[in-house]
Motif scaffolding. Structure first.
Motif, PDB file in Angstrom:
ATOM      1  N   MET A   1     -12.747-103.130  52.087  1.00 47.34           N
ATOM      2  CA  MET A   1     -14.054-102.591  52.422  1.00 47.34           C
ATOM      3  C   MET A   1     -14.191-101.152  51.899  1.00 47.34           C
ATOM      4  SD  MET A   1     -16.227-102.630  55.938  1.00 47.34           S
ATOM      5  CE  MET A   1     -15.515-101.360  56.894  1.00 47.34           C
ATOM      6  N   SER A   4     -15.370-101.097  48.387  1.00 48.45           N
ATOM      7  CA  SER A   4     -16.786-101.460  48.277  1.00 48.45           C
ATOM      8  C   SER A   4     -17.677-100.265  48.580  1.00 48.45           C
ATOM      9  CB  SER A   4     -17.112-102.613  49.232  1.00 48.45           C
ATOM     10  OG  SER A   4     -16.355-103.747  48.926  1.00 48.45           O
ATOM     11  N   ALA A  63     -16.919-106.293  49.340  1.00 47.23           N
ATOM     12  CA  ALA A  63     -17.532-106.627  50.641  1.00 47.23           C
ATOM     13  C   ALA A  63     -19.017-106.331  50.500  1.00 47.23           C
ATOM     14  CB  ALA A  63     -16.895-105.800  51.749  1.00 47.23           C
ATOM     15  N   SER A  64     -19.802-107.369  50.290  1.00 46.42           N
ATOM     16  CA  SER A  64     -21.211-107.185  49.917  1.00 46.42           C
ATOM     17  C   SER A  64     -22.025-106.428  50.954  1.00 46.42           C
ATOM     18  CB  SER A  64     -21.857-108.529  49.605  1.00 46.42           C
ATOM     19  OG  SER A  64     -21.781-109.385  50.720  1.00 46.42           O
ATOM     20  N   ARG A  65     -21.788-106.655  52.232  1.00 55.05           N
ATOM     21  CA  ARG A  65     -22.572-105.961  53.266  1.00 55.05           C
ATOM     22  C   ARG A  65     -22.257-104.463  53.266  1.00 55.05           C
ATOM     23  NH1 ARG A  65     -23.427-108.981  58.437  1.00 55.05           N
ATOM     24  NH2 ARG A  65     -25.130-109.712  57.149  1.00 55.05           N
ATOM     25  N   ALA A  66     -20.998-104.091  53.178  1.00 54.09           N
ATOM     26  CA  ALA A  66     -20.612-102.675  53.146  1.00 54.09           C
ATOM     27  C   ALA A  66     -21.151-102.010  51.883  1.00 54.09           C
ATOM     28  CB  ALA A  66     -19.091-102.544  53.220  1.00 54.09           C
ATOM     29  N   ALA A  68     -23.853-102.944  50.125  1.00 51.94           N
ATOM     30  CA  ALA A  68     -25.311-102.828  50.229  1.00 51.94           C
ATOM     31  C   ALA A  68     -25.719-101.704  51.176  1.00 51.94           C
ATOM     32  CB  ALA A  68     -25.910-104.149  50.687  1.00 51.94           C
ATOM     33  N   VAL A  69     -25.057-101.595  52.320  1.00 54.22           N
ATOM     34  CA  VAL A  69     -25.391-100.537  53.281  1.00 54.22           C
ATOM     35  C   VAL A  69     -25.099 -99.170  52.678  1.00 54.22           C
ATOM     36  CG1 VAL A  69     -24.715 -99.523  55.506  1.00 54.22           C
ATOM     37  CG2 VAL A  69     -25.157-101.974  55.340  1.00 54.22           C
ATOM     38  N   THR A  70     -23.982 -99.044  51.968  1.00 49.23           N
ATOM     39  CA  THR A  70     -23.637 -97.772  51.332  1.00 49.23           C
ATOM     40  C   THR A  70     -24.656 -97.389  50.266  1.00 49.23           C
ATOM     41  OG1 THR A  70     -21.299 -98.178  51.725  1.00 49.23           O
ATOM     42  CG2 THR A  70     -21.854 -96.524  50.079  1.00 49.23           C
TER      43      THR A  70
END
Length: 133
Positions: A1, A4, A63-66, A68-70
């Motif tokens: 993570m 990412s 880790a796509s969610r981490a 995208a949020v970043t």
């Protein structure tokens, strides 16, 4: 993570830095070409990122969610920083008082925005000579 998050932050920093550098350099060299240069840079960034996404693909460790949020948080932060930077740079331009115009009209015919009128040597801005005379 962590990788990412670092990749997302790195992409935002790289993209934002390129935008700031191109804008600053173009404004110094050719102010009228700044907007077209920024548009070309945007197109280049979209094409390169699109090629990376389609041809290379996402690495397995992403880790796509981490990511995208970043990226979203980085974009919000960079937009806020750009707004502060623009405000700081343009503050000296908007705080200047308008120059006083002297003349018979006392400045009553001053154009909007404080831009001085161009006065011709033949009698001022309202003097028009007929081409048929």
């Amino acid at each position: 993570m962590l990788r990412s998050v670092a990749l997302g932050a790195g992409l935002v920093v790289l993209s934002s830095s390129a935008t700031v550098l191109v804008a600053a350099q173009m404004y110094r060299m050719a102010p009228a070409a700044t907007a077209p240069a920024l548009a070309a840079l945007y197109l280049l960034k979209v094409l390169v990122l699109g090629w990376v996404l389609l041809a290379v693909g996402a690495p397995g460790w992403l880790a796509s969610r981490a990511f995208a949020v970043t990226v979203l948080a980085g974009l919000v932060l960079s937009t806020a920083l750009f707004a502060l930077l623009v405000r700081h740079v343009t503050a000296g331009m908007t705080d200047r008082p308008e120059p006083a115009l002297s003349g018979a009209d006392g400045g009553a015919n001053r154009p909007l925005g404080g831009i001085p009128q161009i006065r011709e040597a033949t009698g001022g801005p309202h003097h028009h000579e007929s081409e048929t005379s």
